[in-house]
Scaffold this motif. Structure first.
Motif, PDB file in Angstrom:
ATOM      1  N   VAL A   1      21.431  50.358  -1.536  1.00 39.72           N
ATOM      2  CA  VAL A   1      20.945  51.235  -0.467  1.00 39.72           C
ATOM      3  C   VAL A   1      20.670  50.411   0.796  1.00 39.72           C
ATOM      4  CG1 VAL A   1      19.042  52.741   0.258  1.00 39.72           C
ATOM      5  CG2 VAL A   1      19.994  52.942  -2.059  1.00 39.72           C
TER       6      VAL A   1
ATOM      7  N   GLU B   1      32.321  46.748  -3.161  1.00 41.60           N
ATOM      8  CA  GLU B   1      32.832  47.754  -2.214  1.00 41.60           C
ATOM      9  C   GLU B   1      32.765  47.235  -0.787  1.00 41.60           C
ATOM     10  OE1 GLU B   1      31.970  52.299  -3.344  1.00 41.60           O
ATOM     11  OE2 GLU B   1      30.171  51.072  -3.259  1.00 41.60           O
TER      12      GLU B   1
ATOM     13  N   ALA C   1      29.245  55.321   6.910  1.00 45.07           N
ATOM     14  CA  ALA C   1      28.651  56.558   6.383  1.00 45.07           C
ATOM     15  C   ALA C   1      27.898  56.366   5.073  1.00 45.07           C
ATOM     16  CB  ALA C   1      29.743  57.603   6.184  1.00 45.07           C
ATOM     17  N   ALA C   2      28.284  55.373   4.287  1.00 44.57           N
ATOM     18  CA  ALA C   2      27.750  55.252   2.930  1.00 44.57           C
ATOM     19  C   ALA C   2      26.233  55.109   2.935  1.00 44.57           C
ATOM     20  CB  ALA C   2      28.391  54.070   2.208  1.00 44.57           C
ATOM     21  N   ARG C   3      25.616  55.684   1.923  1.00 45.05           N
ATOM     22  CA  ARG C   3      24.164  55.563   1.721  1.00 45.05           C
ATOM     23  C   ARG C   3      23.853  54.590   0.593  1.00 45.05           C
ATOM     24  NH1 ARG C   3      25.001  58.051   6.306  1.00 45.05           N
ATOM     25  NH2 ARG C   3      23.154  59.104   7.083  1.00 45.05           N
ATOM     26  N   SER C   4      24.880  54.161  -0.089  1.00 52.36           N
ATOM     27  CA  SER C   4      24.736  53.186  -1.167  1.00 52.36           C
ATOM     28  C   SER C   4      26.072  52.457  -1.253  1.00 52.36           C
ATOM     29  CB  SER C   4      24.407  53.908  -2.479  1.00 52.36           C
ATOM     30  OG  SER C   4      24.454  53.004  -3.560  1.00 52.36           O
ATOM     31  N   LEU C   5      26.018  51.142  -1.322  1.00 52.06           N
ATOM     32  CA  LEU C   5      27.250  50.361  -1.218  1.00 52.06           C
ATOM     33  C   LEU C   5      27.108  49.120  -2.090  1.00 52.06           C
ATOM     34  CD1 LEU C   5      29.816  50.591   0.698  1.00 52.06           C
ATOM     35  CD2 LEU C   5      28.614  49.035   2.225  1.00 52.06           C
TER      36      LEU C   5
ATOM     37  N   ALA D   1      35.120  54.159   8.256  1.00 51.35           N
ATOM     38  CA  ALA D   1      34.332  55.394   8.148  1.00 51.35           C
ATOM     39  C   ALA D   1      33.363  55.310   6.970  1.00 51.35           C
ATOM     40  CB  ALA D   1      35.264  56.593   7.999  1.00 51.35           C
ATOM     41  N   ILE D   2      33.832  54.783   5.852  1.00 45.40           N
ATOM     42  CA  ILE D   2      32.970  54.674   4.672  1.00 45.40           C
ATOM     43  C   ILE D   2      31.830  53.700   4.940  1.00 45.40           C
ATOM     44  CG2 ILE D   2      32.882  53.856   2.277  1.00 45.40           C
ATOM     45  CD1 ILE D   2      35.760  55.034   1.978  1.00 45.40           C
TER      46      ILE D   2
ATOM     47  N   HIS E   1      41.064  53.032   8.864  1.00 48.17           N
ATOM     48  CA  HIS E   1      40.130  54.025   9.409  1.00 48.17           C
ATOM     49  C   HIS E   1      39.175  54.539   8.335  1.00 48.17           C
ATOM     50  CE1 HIS E   1      41.339  54.497  13.569  1.00 48.17           C
ATOM     51  NE2 HIS E   1      42.612  54.411  13.193  1.00 48.17           N
ATOM     52  N   ARG E   2      39.722  54.768   7.131  1.00 44.30           N
ATOM     53  CA  ARG E   2      38.845  55.226   6.047  1.00 44.30           C
ATOM     54  C   ARG E   2      37.798  54.174   5.715  1.00 44.30           C
ATOM     55  NH1 ARG E   2      41.593  58.876   1.390  1.00 44.30           N
ATOM     56  NH2 ARG E   2      43.120  59.957   2.670  1.00 44.30           N
TER      57      ARG E   2
END
Lengths: 350, 350
Positions: free
Chosen positions: A339, A287, A279-283, A275-276, A271-272
């Motif tokens: 981004v 990752e 939601a992330a704005r930079s990856l 969610a990440i 789930h995390r």
């Protein structure tokens, strides 16, 4: 027929569709055949002119091959680097063919099931890649294409050794068969090294998502045969196929263990991760692979119910640097790529 | 009037509401006054019987104090440990009063603005705690309550030293004034140590969310005066109030810097933190504090727009162990607490 970036399927090759036998673990099955033209020296000893002659000799044959549903041909000497890298990320050409110089090319079907590299290590390398555990069907298609080619050109062969290849490890059948497996539970429970050792003892090799020397990011592993000489095609496929059920069973067992003894931790991790990714704005690329792996596990274990498996499989490829730059239509600095990657993943998984 | 767990405001004390001056940085302002009854020895030298006499002497006075909107009185000697811990997490009693033995009590208003501890280090410790930067109003209310009490009992005092207290650091005014600040940007840019050193040089002390010796989790810091002896109430409040604008300005500057130079990283951090809090199936206390801190920063910087500041402030308290166990109605093992915490946070922030 030449290819433009825009002509590629925006979801990646058909082998990413995540359907078929044991697609919970097996991403894809792949067979490649190494062949050389009779009457031409191996590439290590071939002049620039001879390399060009090989390309010229093979191009019309590849056009005739009629790879489904439409054949694309890319002259790699003429191509910019971003398209070549894109083809590597797509698993349509090798990193070696991308970075080498001189006359070379690739032809592939627009569904990306079959591809033929010209002037890689051998004059010709034919690859067929299909979704899930499907080695027999994959080999069958590769054989058909091989026979079609053999009707058009003569391959270098010896009655004693079989097909002759630039590197002795490929002599004989020229066959390498491999499966791409997703083994997060074996990694999580630190059992993956045992699988490697056991595979190596039976003459198999384990490599990462992008082949030899690449890190196994995303818990993705290619398992393939090592030796081709002195073995028939059937016995090569057989030794791989004998090993696979054991790896599958071992991964199954580890997934069961995670699912019973550490259920909450497993659910939490899946789930995390989703969610990440949403939601992330930079990856970073690493990752993305890590979280996609956890999401993939969550999807096949029915912990995550609002994500489709093909979307996850596809993201392993579509979040690679050249793909992001293709979408953006220009070269991007690493920070900007992170981004762009985050934006793309967010949109895809929302 | 006695209190049941169910009578507490499920959102925590009023000081968590996140409204008022500089509530982007200042959680709360707190004033406490240490007082002792004339005619009784300090607690270090008081017998069990004398301690009970102090409690008995003070209880009717506290009932008369009429703390708003309703006065609760808890005999701490009679209470189970979970309620005592709950009161610590609520900032209504100190950890010392929780873990000590013998006759002791606390009275507080149901809005949790004012509280009086009996037989902590001194016979009587009066605390007023309000949301945001409001030291003057907070001190004013504490003084009023102090005067009301002084009409009912005689406090130990000397014309030379002022109010007498068990520990010399409190002699004189018995006043400790403090503000709880959220300083994530100073922490992130590694400037927080400089603030501490600078505060210490001006006679101030920096402590964590749960007082002396507690880690500053969630980037929350209590800044308070150190010395009470030889100073007037006004000069104590003044020295704290002179320092605060400098800390606020420094945190502002660091937030600006994060917002301009590292905007994407900041947005990424805030969005990920909220996503994790909304997705996790197991969440340690430390993780909760860390992610809540990032979410709080995101809310006040308008990066996160669908979360209300009071909800975040409240979660810093409501996710503490005794609160979770109160909600569950029973003692929980740490692993189960982490699951309960995750569930509660998910529900609150969804």
């Amino acid at each position: 027929m030449d290819v433009e970036l825009g002509q590629f399927d925006s979801r990646g090759g058909e082998w990413l569709r995540g359907e078929g036998r044991r697609s919970d673990i097996v991403i894809s099955s792949r067979v490649r055949l190494a062949r050389n033209l009779a009457g031409f020296p191996f590439l290590g000893r071939a002049s620039e002119v001879q390399r060009q002659e090989i390309v010229d000799r093979l191009q019309p044959c590849l056009d005739h091959l009629e790879l489904a549903p439409q054949t694309f041909y890319v002259d790699l000497e003429d191509t910019d680097r971003m398209l070549r890298r894109f083809l590597v990320e797509r698993h349509l050409i090798s990193r070696e063919l991308e970075s080498s110089k001189g006359p070379r090319a690739v032809a592939f079907g627009s569904d990306e099931v079959a591809a033929v590299m010209v002037n890689e290590e051998d004059h010709l390398r034919l690859q067929v890649i299909r979704a899930s555990l499907a080695l027999d069907e994959t080999y069958r298609l590769a054989s058909e294409l091989d026979r079609e080619l053999e009707r058009m050109v003569e391959f270098a062969a010896s009655s004693r050794f079989g097909y002759l290849t630039a590197c002795p490890t490929n002599v004989g059948t020229g066959l390498r068969a491999s499966v791409m497996m997703h083994l997060p539970a074996l990694v999580h429970l630190k059992q993956i090294e045992r699988v490697f050792r056991s595979a190596q003892r039976t003459g198999l090799t384990v490599r990462g998502f992008y082949g030899e020397g690449t890190m196994a990011s995303g818990d993705l592993y290619q398992i393939s045969n090592q030796i081709t000489l002195g073995k028939s095609e059937e016995s090569i496929l057989d030794s791989l196929q004998r090993m696979l059920p054991r790896i599958l069973e071992y991964e199954d067992k580890c997934r069961d263990e995670l699912s019973t003894r550490g259920r909450t931790k497993l659910e939490d991790k899946c789930h995390r991760a989703l969610a990440i990714l949403r939601a992330a704005r930079s990856l970073t690329s690493e990752e993305a692979m890590t979280y996609l792996s956890a999401v993939r596990l969550g999807v096949v274990m029915k912990i995550l119910t609002d994500v489709a498996l093909p979307r996850v499989n596809e993201l392993f490829v579509l979040t690679q640097p050249a793909h992001l730059q293709k979408m953006e239509g220009r070269a991007l600095e690493p920070d900007d790529r992170d981004v762009r990657r985050a934006t793309f993943v967010r949109q895809t998984l929302s």
